[in-house]
Design a protein around this motif. Structure first.
Motif, PDB file in Angstrom:
ATOM      1  N   HIS A  64       0.823  -1.207   0.000  1.00  0.00           N
ATOM      2  CA  HIS A  64       0.000   0.000   0.000  1.00  0.00           C
ATOM      3  C   HIS A  64       0.858   1.260   0.000  1.00  0.00           C
ATOM      4  CE1 HIS A  64      -3.432  -2.576   0.685  1.00  0.00           C
ATOM      5  NE2 HIS A  64      -2.736  -3.192   1.626  1.00  0.00           N
ATOM      6  N   GLN A  65       0.229   2.357  -0.407  1.00  0.00           N
ATOM      7  CA  GLN A  65       0.933   3.629  -0.566  1.00  0.00           C
ATOM      8  C   GLN A  65       1.444   4.205   0.746  1.00  0.00           C
ATOM      9  OE1 GLN A  65       1.176   5.887  -3.457  1.00  0.00           O
ATOM     10  NE2 GLN A  65       0.996   3.997  -4.591  1.00  0.00           N
ATOM     11  N   GLU A  66       0.603   4.159   1.763  1.00  0.00           N
ATOM     12  CA  GLU A  66       0.953   4.860   2.999  1.00  0.00           C
ATOM     13  C   GLU A  66       2.085   4.141   3.716  1.00  0.00           C
ATOM     14  OE1 GLU A  66      -2.111   3.555   2.485  1.00  0.00           O
ATOM     15  OE2 GLU A  66      -3.016   5.349   1.621  1.00  0.00           O
ATOM     16  N   ARG A  67       2.756   4.894   4.563  1.00  0.00           N
ATOM     17  CA  ARG A  67       3.801   4.299   5.378  1.00  0.00           C
ATOM     18  C   ARG A  67       3.385   4.378   6.840  1.00  0.00           C
ATOM     19  NH1 ARG A  67       8.200   2.968   3.197  1.00  0.00           N
ATOM     20  NH2 ARG A  67       9.242   2.914   5.189  1.00  0.00           N
ATOM     21  N   THR A  68       4.074   3.598   7.665  1.00  0.00           N
ATOM     22  CA  THR A  68       3.734   3.620   9.086  1.00  0.00           C
ATOM     23  C   THR A  68       4.764   4.425   9.872  1.00  0.00           C
ATOM     24  OG1 THR A  68       5.015   1.639   9.530  1.00  0.00           O
ATOM     25  CG2 THR A  68       2.724   1.319   8.909  1.00  0.00           C
ATOM     26  N   ASP A  69       5.710   5.041   9.147  1.00  0.00           N
ATOM     27  CA  ASP A  69       6.764   5.750   9.862  1.00  0.00           C
ATOM     28  C   ASP A  69       6.969   7.144   9.279  1.00  0.00           C
ATOM     29  OD1 ASP A  69       7.879   5.201   7.426  1.00  0.00           O
ATOM     30  OD2 ASP A  69       9.251   3.680   8.175  1.00  0.00           O
ATOM     31  N   ASN A  70       7.950   7.834   9.775  1.00  0.00           N
ATOM     32  CA  ASN A  70       8.225   9.197   9.332  1.00  0.00           C
ATOM     33  C   ASN A  70       9.201   9.222   8.179  1.00  0.00           C
ATOM     34  OD1 ASN A  70       6.693  11.026  10.866  1.00  0.00           O
ATOM     35  ND2 ASN A  70       7.887  10.437  12.655  1.00  0.00           N
ATOM     36  N   ILE A  71       8.882   8.480   7.146  1.00  0.00           N
ATOM     37  CA  ILE A  71       9.798   8.409   6.017  1.00  0.00           C
ATOM     38  C   ILE A  71       9.094   8.898   4.757  1.00  0.00           C
ATOM     39  CG2 ILE A  71      10.774   6.674   4.428  1.00  0.00           C
ATOM     40  CD1 ILE A  71      12.021   5.353   6.868  1.00  0.00           C
ATOM     41  N   VAL A  72       9.809   9.694   3.992  1.00  0.00           N
ATOM     42  CA  VAL A  72       9.299  10.110   2.688  1.00  0.00           C
ATOM     43  C   VAL A  72      10.136   9.374   1.649  1.00  0.00           C
ATOM     44  CG1 VAL A  72       8.789  12.068   1.191  1.00  0.00           C
ATOM     45  CG2 VAL A  72       8.871  12.394   3.653  1.00  0.00           C
ATOM     46  N   VAL A  73       9.488   8.824   0.653  1.00  0.00           N
ATOM     47  CA  VAL A  73      10.226   8.098  -0.368  1.00  0.00           C
ATOM     48  C   VAL A  73      10.339   8.977  -1.609  1.00  0.00           C
ATOM     49  CG1 VAL A  73      10.339   6.002  -1.733  1.00  0.00           C
ATOM     50  CG2 VAL A  73       9.340   5.939   0.548  1.00  0.00           C
ATOM     51  N   ILE A  74      11.577   9.306  -1.963  1.00  0.00           N
ATOM     52  CA  ILE A  74      11.827  10.149  -3.135  1.00  0.00           C
ATOM     53  C   ILE A  74      12.489   9.287  -4.186  1.00  0.00           C
ATOM     54  CG2 ILE A  74      12.939  12.246  -3.993  1.00  0.00           C
ATOM     55  CD1 ILE A  74      11.011  12.819  -1.743  1.00  0.00           C
ATOM     56  N   LYS A  75      11.819   9.012  -5.230  1.00  0.00           N
ATOM     57  CA  LYS A  75      12.343   8.156  -6.293  1.00  0.00           C
ATOM     58  C   LYS A  75      12.950   6.877  -5.716  1.00  0.00           C
ATOM     59  CE  LYS A  75      14.580  11.377  -8.984  1.00  0.00           C
ATOM     60  NZ  LYS A  75      15.143  11.796 -10.259  1.00  0.00           N
ATOM     61  N   GLY A  76      12.241   6.290  -4.784  1.00  0.00           N
ATOM     62  CA  GLY A  76      12.695   5.024  -4.227  1.00  0.00           C
ATOM     63  C   GLY A  76      13.680   5.175  -3.084  1.00  0.00           C
ATOM     64  N   VAL A  77      14.246   6.367  -2.919  1.00  0.00           N
ATOM     65  CA  VAL A  77      15.212   6.572  -1.844  1.00  0.00           C
ATOM     66  C   VAL A  77      14.451   6.987  -0.585  1.00  0.00           C
ATOM     67  CG1 VAL A  77      17.229   7.880  -1.082  1.00  0.00           C
ATOM     68  CG2 VAL A  77      16.955   7.283  -3.487  1.00  0.00           C
ATOM     69  N   LYS A  78      14.704   6.272   0.488  1.00  0.00           N
ATOM     70  CA  LYS A  78      13.988   6.570   1.720  1.00  0.00           C
ATOM     71  C   LYS A  78      14.663   7.727   2.445  1.00  0.00           C
ATOM     72  CE  LYS A  78      11.904   2.130   2.540  1.00  0.00           C
ATOM     73  NZ  LYS A  78      12.510   1.397   1.408  1.00  0.00           N
ATOM     74  N   VAL A  79      13.851   8.709   2.778  1.00  0.00           N
ATOM     75  CA  VAL A  79      14.378   9.873   3.458  1.00  0.00           C
ATOM     76  C   VAL A  79      13.661   9.973   4.792  1.00  0.00           C
ATOM     77  CG1 VAL A  79      14.672  12.347   3.335  1.00  0.00           C
ATOM     78  CG2 VAL A  79      14.646  11.004   1.239  1.00  0.00           C
ATOM     79  N   HIS A  80      14.418   9.902   5.846  1.00  0.00           N
ATOM     80  CA  HIS A  80      13.776   9.932   7.153  1.00  0.00           C
ATOM     81  C   HIS A  80      13.610  11.354   7.648  1.00  0.00           C
ATOM     82  CE1 HIS A  80      12.771   9.104  11.305  1.00  0.00           C
ATOM     83  NE2 HIS A  80      12.344   7.948  10.823  1.00  0.00           N
ATOM     84  N   HIS A  81      12.438  11.622   8.187  1.00  0.00           N
ATOM     85  CA  HIS A  81      12.090  12.939   8.684  1.00  0.00           C
ATOM     86  C   HIS A  81      13.176  13.460   9.631  1.00  0.00           C
ATOM     87  CE1 HIS A  81       9.580  16.097  10.466  1.00  0.00           C
ATOM     88  NE2 HIS A  81       8.837  15.982   9.375  1.00  0.00           N
ATOM     89  N   ALA A  82      13.554  12.628  10.605  1.00  0.00           N
ATOM     90  CA  ALA A  82      14.506  13.081  11.622  1.00  0.00           C
ATOM     91  C   ALA A  82      15.854  13.426  11.004  1.00  0.00           C
ATOM     92  CB  ALA A  82      14.676  11.997  12.678  1.00  0.00           C
ATOM     93  N   GLN A  83      16.217  12.650   9.984  1.00  0.00           N
ATOM     94  CA  GLN A  83      17.512  12.873   9.354  1.00  0.00           C
ATOM     95  C   GLN A  83      17.516  14.198   8.579  1.00  0.00           C
ATOM     96  OE1 GLN A  83      18.337  10.317   6.108  1.00  0.00           O
ATOM     97  NE2 GLN A  83      20.490  10.103   6.656  1.00  0.00           N
ATOM     98  N   VAL A  84      16.441  14.439   7.844  1.00  0.00           N
ATOM     99  CA  VAL A  84      16.334  15.698   7.112  1.00  0.00           C
ATOM    100  C   VAL A  84      16.321  16.858   8.104  1.00  0.00           C
ATOM    101  CG1 VAL A  84      14.875  17.082   5.604  1.00  0.00           C
ATOM    102  CG2 VAL A  84      15.134  14.641   5.171  1.00  0.00           C
TER     103      VAL A  84
END
Lengths: 428, 143, 247
Positions: free
Chosen positions: A322-342
């Motif tokens: 499914h589209q939604e995630r259960t965590d604070n991650i945004v997926v940009i062109k398949g690359v997972k970007v974590h909210h906290a890291q950004v």
């Protein structure tokens, strides 16, 4: 790939026997060789020998992405470094990336897994396969290259060619299979139409989507525009498994490589198993990897089981992704970007932590990237436009330099209405 | 010698400017001078008003980000070359103008320009020494 | 064919096997390797019903072996070549072989026993030469062949071997293991327990590695032979020296 002792289409008894054996071995090795797992088990007062059946796995603690960063760089390796032949880095959580290692056997195993998934999509020695992924997915690029070579397909590996050159290769080299992410496929599609290249001029017949889920609708649009069959693969960036789960010709959900991974679906808030058929967070335990075992790894991906047997005859279980995630991650062109890291990098660039900030998958010009909405507050605000533009530039530069992410920073009035964490929204 | 300006951050979307005007109007605040600097995404609205503190408070209460900045209100002769004389003076002394805008309905016959300099104190000193008139804060907002 | 789930065995108060799972499919040759004291022999003894008690599940052909006495297990088709051969020295080679078919003789399958006896003597020509000799006069290698022959006389479908190479010269080990490969070709399923990991993995399809009562590794035998961890732990200097003469 045929796993010894595990037939291609095992019955449930064969499967559970195989999985239990591999699970117990994995737990024993992890407990023996990785202090993190030993400590985590001890904290829950559990010994691997308490896992007498697959159902006992639920007694074990979860492994989360933050644990990977906390054990940077080699803390979770289960074999001595001299046995490691390859080291991969994935963006982690916070400042430290997550590092994974592979023995020569692990690489063989991944090659087999990817080959199996590609073969299910009909890829064979007659194909010319072009890998068109974001450089952030370089480790997957290698996985696909190895897997396709195993099938004796001709591979055009992942390179940092600009879109225009990729299109040239696609057309002139008579590429028949493209491995890409849904958002990169969209870019490719738009680019071809912009250049007036008719899909009929291409030899392309197969498009394999990796990295992000895609809606049926979007899929139909791309398939229609490019005149191709599309296939979806599911993988983790922490272990270069672009094809942990894959579609068969039935195109009804993804088969999980249960011979190498034990899947669970849990309720993300309680950690308890989701009811049969119910949507939840996918949790994976590696069964065969040697260097980098993951035990009950919370993927953050939302899936549900498909109960019915598949018409293709494979008995590997199936999931809907499914589209939604259960965590604070945004997926940009398949690359997972974590909210906290950004956020960590934004704060570093600004010199302070902004009061509110919202991250979305968005676009910068024609490029798919991260959209950062920074909520205006008195610390950021200046009466001079150039100062505000400097804030935007600093943050954008920091994100491209530190994380390799193309970001568009936008300043918003007051508090940004925070969307559901990690929801993928595409700005107009 | 320095006048007080409030600046407000606004997103480039319909109705934001009107919203600011309405809030100020509801609080009986009169706008004396105004400038809007914008980019494609956002703008900074700079205002000289008759009740600076009140204006700031009500805007903040309504969720706007507001900042107070010191500016200089300089009287400029209402004749050709009037502004040039001021600019030449500043330029000669190496003072940079961050931004400037005109004052609506100035008292007396002459024009009044609002300036923000990179070196506020130096600039004001320089202008005064050259017989330029700088309006007091009360003079500006009190009318 | 053989499925072991979560086997736990105790020797006195000490746990010899801590939840071990293992399976052997029809027609496979599987090697269980591990250091001395890892619990390998204990596992075979549990399968054969030689341990007074164990926990977990052992199934042969889908049926549980729990609570069965050794003769009943032999009757199901499981036969073991015990560690140290355990032949009967004062008896002749022929009589030792016949003892292996004890159950079948009781069932009056004399023709079948006679036929298999011939097969064994064909399989191990040296035993035919010494058929009338006392088993005690045989060399170590010949005794091992006799032990294998005796186990086969029960006409098993699964043959278990406990350290068949122990105390034997490399050439003899090779002969025994070649015989196992031949037997496997006839469709016999084999589980072999060995400290001599190299020799066992060379003939096996798959292997398991047992470490202090816990299973730590499994895989294709050819992969395990290349496995660095296995090489370090079980294919160390001693064994490579031992095998230097091998082609």
């Amino acid at each position: 790939m045929a796993v010894p002792g595990f037939p291609e289409n095992p019955d449930s008894q064969q499967r559970s026997q195989h999985q239990l054996e591999r699970l117990q071995e994995t737990l024993n090795r992890a407990y023996r060789s990785v202090p993190f797992y030993q400590a985590a088990f001890k904290e829950k007062n559990i010994d691997p020998l308490d896992v007498g059946g697959l159902e006992d796995l639920a007694k074990l603690p979860f492994t989360e992405r933050r644990h990977l960063a906390e054990n940077y760089p080699y803390g979770l390796f289960a074999v001595p470094l001299r046995d490691i032949v390859r080291i991969h880095t994935a963006p982690g959580e916070g400042q430290a990336p997550s590092v994974s290692g592979y023995t020569a056997q692990d690489l063989d195993l991944w090659r087999g897994l990817v080959a199996r998934a590609l073969a299910a999509a009909g890829v064979n020695a007659n194909d010319i396969m072009q890998i068109f992924l974001d450089p952030g997915l370089a480790s997957w690029g290698r996985g696909y290259k190895d897997g396709a070579e195993e099938l004796e397909a001709s591979v055009i590996p992942l390179t940092a060619l600009p879109l225009e050159k990729q299109q040239m290769v696609l057309k002139d080299y008579k590429t028949s299979v493209v491995v890409t992410t849904p958002s990169s496929a969209e870019e490719l599609c738009q680019g071809l139409y912009a250049k007036g290249i008719n899909p009929n001029e291409l030899a392309l017949k197969t498009l394999i989507f990796a990295g992000e889920p895609i809606t049926l609708e979007d899929r139909k649009v791309i398939a229609g525009k490019l005149h191709v069959d599309t296939w979806v693969h599911y993988g983790l960036s922490e272990v270069p498994g672009p094809a942990i789960a894959f579609e068969c010709k039935a195109h009804e959900g993804l088969h999980v490589s249960e011979d190498h991974f034990y899947p669970e679906i849990i309720n993300p808030s309680t950690g308890e198993p989701a009811a049969p058929g119910e949507e939840g967070e996918l949790v994976l335990t590696t069964l065969t990897t040697r260097a980098f075992p993951l035990i009950r790894f919370r993927t953050g991906d939302r899936v549900s089981y498909i109960q019915e047997p598949c018409s293709c005859g494979r008995t590997l279980c199936r999931i809907n992704w499914h589209q939604e995630r259960t965590d604070n991650i945004v997926v940009i062109k398949g690359v997972k970007v974590h909210h906290a890291q950004v956020m960590a990098h934004i704060s570093k660039a600004l010199g302070f932590t902004p009061t509110c900030c919202r991250l979305l998958a968005g676009k910068k010009g024609d490029r798919v990237g991260l959209e950062v909405w920074l909520g205006m507050d008195e610390t950021i605000f200046s009466d001079e436009i150039k100062e505000l533009e400097k804030v935007v530039d600093n943050v954008e530069n920091a994100l491209i330099q530190e994380l390799g992410i193309t970001a568009r920073v936008r300043l918003a009035e007051g508090e940004v209405e925070c969307a559901e964490p990690g929801r993928r929204e595409v700005a107009p | 010698m320095q006048a007080e300006q409030i600046s407000i951050f606004i997103e480039n979307k319909a109705g934001r400017l009107a919203e600011v005007a309405r809030i100020l109007s509801d609080s009986d605040v009169n706008i004396r001078a105004l400038s809007l600097a914008d980019t494609s995404d956002f703008g900074v609205l700079r205002l000289i008003v008759n009740h600076t503190s009140r204006a700031r408070d009500v805007l903040k209460d309504n969720g706007f980000t507001v900042r107070r900045t010191s500016v200089a209100a300089v009287e400029v002769m209402d004749q050709p070359g009037g502004l040039l004389a001021v600019l030449d003076l500043l330029n000669g002394a190496g003072v940079n103008i961050e931004y400037m805008y005109a004052y609506a309905n100035p008292p007396g016959g002459n024009a009044v320009m609002i300036f923000r300099f990179d070196r506020m104190e130096d600039a004001i000193e320089l202008l005064k020494n050259n017989n330029m008139r700088i309006l007091e804060a009360e003079e500006l907002s009190g009318i | 064919m053989l499925q072991i789930r979560n086997l736990k065995c105790y020797y006195g108060g000490i746990r010899a096997l801590s939840g071990v799972s293992l399976s052997v499919s029809q027609g496979e040759l599987v090697a269980l390797i591990g250091a001395n004291g890892a619990g390998k022999s204990t596992l075979l003894q549990a399968v054969c019903g030689l341990l007074p008690s164990w926990e977990g599940e052992i199934q042969f052909d889908g049926k549980s072996l729990t609570g069965l006495k050794p003769p009943a297990i032999v009757a199901r088709g499981v036969s073991m070549v015990p560690e140290g051969r355990l032949i009967f020295p004062p008896l002749s080679v022929l009589d030792n072989l016949k003892l292996g078919a004890y159950l079948r003789s009781r069932q009056k399958d004399h023709a079948g026993v006679q036929q298999d006896l011939e097969k064994m003597l064909d399989l191990f020509p040296v035993l035919r030469e010494r058929a009338r000799q006392n088993a005690g006069t045989l060399s170590g290698g010949e005794q091992q062949m006799l032990a294998v022959g005796r186990a086969l006389m029960a006409n098993p479908r699964l043959l278990l071997l406990d350290e068949p190479s122990m105390g034997l010269a490399p050439l003899v080990v090779r002969k025994i293991f070649d015989t196992l490969t031949e037997l496997r070709k006839t469709g016999l399923t084999i589980l072999i327990v060995e400290q001599n990991a190299q020799a066992a993995l060379e003939i096996a399809d798959r292997g398991y590695v047992l470490e202090t009562g816990r299973m730590v590794l499994a895989g294709e035998a050819s992969q395990l032979l290349e496995d660095k961890e296995v090489k370090r732990a079980y294919l160390g200097k001693d064994y490579s020296k031992f095998y230097e003469g091998r082609g």
